[in-house]
Design an enzyme around this catalytic site. Structure first.
Site, PDB file in Angstrom:
ATOM      1  N   CYS A   1       4.231  -5.657  16.185  1.00  0.00           N
ATOM      2  CA  CYS A   1       3.557  -4.739  17.108  1.00  0.00           C
ATOM      3  C   CYS A   1       2.059  -5.076  17.122  1.00  0.00           C
ATOM      4  O   CYS A   1       1.421  -5.080  16.062  1.00  0.00           O
ATOM      5  CB  CYS A   1       3.777  -3.294  16.692  1.00  0.00           C
TER       6      CYS A   1
ATOM      7  N   SER B   1      11.218   6.074   9.070  1.00  0.00           N
ATOM      8  CA  SER B   1      10.770   5.670  10.395  1.00  0.00           C
ATOM      9  C   SER B   1      11.374   4.332  10.789  1.00  0.00           C
ATOM     10  O   SER B   1      11.792   3.538   9.934  1.00  0.00           O
ATOM     11  CB  SER B   1       9.243   5.576  10.437  1.00  0.00           C
TER      12      SER B   1
ATOM     13  N   GLU C   1       9.188  -2.382   8.222  1.00  0.00           N
ATOM     14  CA  GLU C   1      10.209  -1.697   9.012  1.00  0.00           C
ATOM     15  C   GLU C   1      11.335  -1.310   8.058  1.00  0.00           C
ATOM     16  O   GLU C   1      12.106  -2.170   7.597  1.00  0.00           O
ATOM     17  CB  GLU C   1      10.723  -2.614  10.119  1.00  0.00           C
TER      18      GLU C   1
ATOM     19  N   CYS D   1       3.095   8.498   1.620  1.00  0.00           N
ATOM     20  CA  CYS D   1       3.517   7.498   2.602  1.00  0.00           C
ATOM     21  C   CYS D   1       3.737   6.193   1.845  1.00  0.00           C
ATOM     22  O   CYS D   1       2.807   5.671   1.222  1.00  0.00           O
ATOM     23  CB  CYS D   1       2.447   7.346   3.677  1.00  0.00           C
TER      24      CYS D   1
ATOM     25  N   CYS E   1       5.170  -6.985   7.676  1.00  0.00           N
ATOM     26  CA  CYS E   1       6.178  -6.515   8.630  1.00  0.00           C
ATOM     27  C   CYS E   1       6.452  -7.603   9.646  1.00  0.00           C
ATOM     28  O   CYS E   1       5.536  -8.300  10.079  1.00  0.00           O
ATOM     29  CB  CYS E   1       5.680  -5.249   9.348  1.00  0.00           C
TER      30      CYS E   1
ATOM     31  N   CYS F   1      -1.784   1.602   7.949  1.00  0.00           N
ATOM     32  CA  CYS F   1      -1.060   0.733   7.034  1.00  0.00           C
ATOM     33  C   CYS F   1      -1.385  -0.726   7.337  1.00  0.00           C
ATOM     34  O   CYS F   1      -1.441  -1.164   8.472  1.00  0.00           O
ATOM     35  CB  CYS F   1       0.439   0.990   7.109  1.00  0.00           C
TER      36      CYS F   1
ATOM     37  N   CYS G   1      -0.859  -2.881  15.350  1.00  0.00           N
ATOM     38  CA  CYS G   1      -0.640  -2.487  13.957  1.00  0.00           C
ATOM     39  C   CYS G   1      -1.157  -3.580  13.027  1.00  0.00           C
ATOM     40  O   CYS G   1      -0.804  -4.755  13.180  1.00  0.00           O
ATOM     41  CB  CYS G   1       0.849  -2.254  13.723  1.00  0.00           C
TER      42      CYS G   1
ATOM     43  N   GLU H   1       0.821  -1.208   0.000  1.00  0.00           N
ATOM     44  CA  GLU H   1       0.000   0.000   0.000  1.00  0.00           C
ATOM     45  C   GLU H   1       0.855   1.259   0.000  1.00  0.00           C
ATOM     46  O   GLU H   1       1.988   1.254   0.467  1.00  0.00           O
ATOM     47  CB  GLU H   1      -0.887   0.029   1.255  1.00  0.00           C
TER      48      GLU H   1
END
Length: 390
Positions: A153, A238, A205, A142, A149, A383, A156, A129
């Site tokens: 987390c 990030s 990440e 973005c 990922c 996301c 998320c 995305e």
């Protein structure tokens, strides 16, 4: 590299501060499987590699610069439109250097058209995305650096889905080219415009796909024919806190903004919210962030998703402000993010009065703190949400 057993963990909360019960840590995935990586694309190559590639195709060296100017300068990836290239060479060039990397599955828009989320399908069926957000003074994209990922987390959507694979440099870069072309051509609500800012805050990440992300940053920020020519200061990378990679990024000679997704100032809770904390503690992450700030002179952004009754307590705001002031001084800004909850999740956004008090208490410690503008809730803009639905 510090392990949980080697880190000295002091109690972060007093007896009056409620502790959090941490579930069993979820395994982290740092190295994505290599399956499914796309074919070579022009955007994967540096200047010398482009020259070598056109030589392999039996073309003169100047064609390398010509092709790069089409892609980076004119935002063109269709060789049929490259009319200064001999017609007899276009098919071979297209197959060798311009394979289709990403195909749009759907575009979803909201906020009066100012926010547009795109679901992409890669050559191997992988979904990812990107989100384009227009503001009065800028247009921000973005982008994703991985499909899925591995950081796990729990609040998320991408982290819940797990890691599929790393994206190639060209898959990252082509998200930017596509959005820049759509803006230029007026295919986004609001009329023609110019892409000005890039944030690596989509799926994945970024620092777990380090080599390709840094290469993508250089393509995004170098002037044509080496790249799109965006300012490095308009690019944000990030991370959830891969401390060694933060230090490595500091030594790259770049001036991009570093955004650290901290989400809580205490190790006890962060071990749960951001499982990578079991490898690099809050103190280690902030030390690496200070190294980045000192090397680059750039202010570090601390990302903090405010979650109702989880990390929004006043004492955590006080602790956050004190730790950041001590570790980073004036070279820090807290970006408070109202949680965009995922369907079926137990996590929810904090009430506005709690949010305002949190901001006040952080600022009271002498640390800059603002609330991020929320966009795209009605189009699953957090996301990973759109990919999960599909």
């Amino acid at each position: 590299m510090a392990s949980p057993s080697s880190k000295a963990r002091s109690s972060q909360a007093s007896s009056t501060q409620p502790s959090q019960t941490a579930p069993k840590p979820v395994p982290l995935v740092f190295n994505a499987p290599k399956r499914g990586m796309p074919p070579r694309h022009l955007a994967d190559l540096d200047a010398q590699e482009r020259r070598d590639a056109v030589k392999e195709l039996g073309l003169p060296a100047f064609r390398a610069d010509q092709l790069a100017r089409h892609y980076y300068g004119r935002l063109e990836a269709d060789v049929a439109q490259m009319t200064d290239l001999p017609a007899s060479a276009r098919e071979n060039v297209g197959q060798a250097l311009f394979p289709t990397l990403l195909s749009p599955v759907k575009h979803l828009a909201c906020d009066g058209g100012d926010t547009r989320k795109t679901l992409w399908k890669a050559h191997d069926g992988t979904l990812l995305e990107s989100v384009l957000m227009r503001y009065p003074d800028r247009a921000t994209l973005c982008i994703s650096s991985q499909a899925g990922c591995g950081m796990a987390c729990p609040f998320c959507a991408t982290g819940q889905a797990g890691l599929d694979r790393n994206l190639s440099t060209a898959e990252i870069v082509d998200q930017v080219r596509s959005a820049a072309a759509d803006l230029r051509d007026g295919e986004v609500a609001g009329g023609p415009g110019r892409l000005s800012n890039i944030v690596f805050m989509g799926m994945g990440e970024p620092l777990a796909n380090y080599k390709r992300v840094v290469a993508a940053v250089r393509r995004i920020t170098s002037p044509a024919p080496e790249g799109f020519g965006l300012s490095q200061r308009s690019v944000t990378v990030s991370t959830v806190g891969l401390a060694p990679a933060i230090r490595k990024l500091a030594d790259e000679g770049l001036s991009v903004t570093l955004a650290v997704s901290l989400h809580t100032p205490d190790d006890e809770l962060r071990d749960t919210l951001v499982p990578v904390n079991n490898r690099w503690s809050v103190a280690e992450v902030l030390e690496a962030a200070r190294y980045y700030a000192d090397k680059t002179g750039r202010r570090v952004s601390i990302e903090y998703a405010l979650i109702r009754d989880v990390n929004d307590q006043p004492w955590r705001a006080d602790m956050l402000g004190k730790k950041l002031r001590k570790a980073l001084g004036p070279l820090v800004h807290v970006n408070l993010i109202p949680l965009n909850p995922t369907p079926g999740s137990k996590w929810d956004a904090s009430p506005k009065d709690v949010e305002r008090e949190f901001v006040r208490r952080v600022q009271e410690q002498g640390v800059s703190c603002t609330v991020r503008d929320t966009r795209g809730q009605e189009i699953a803009a957090a996301c990973g949400q759109l990919a999960a639905e599909n």
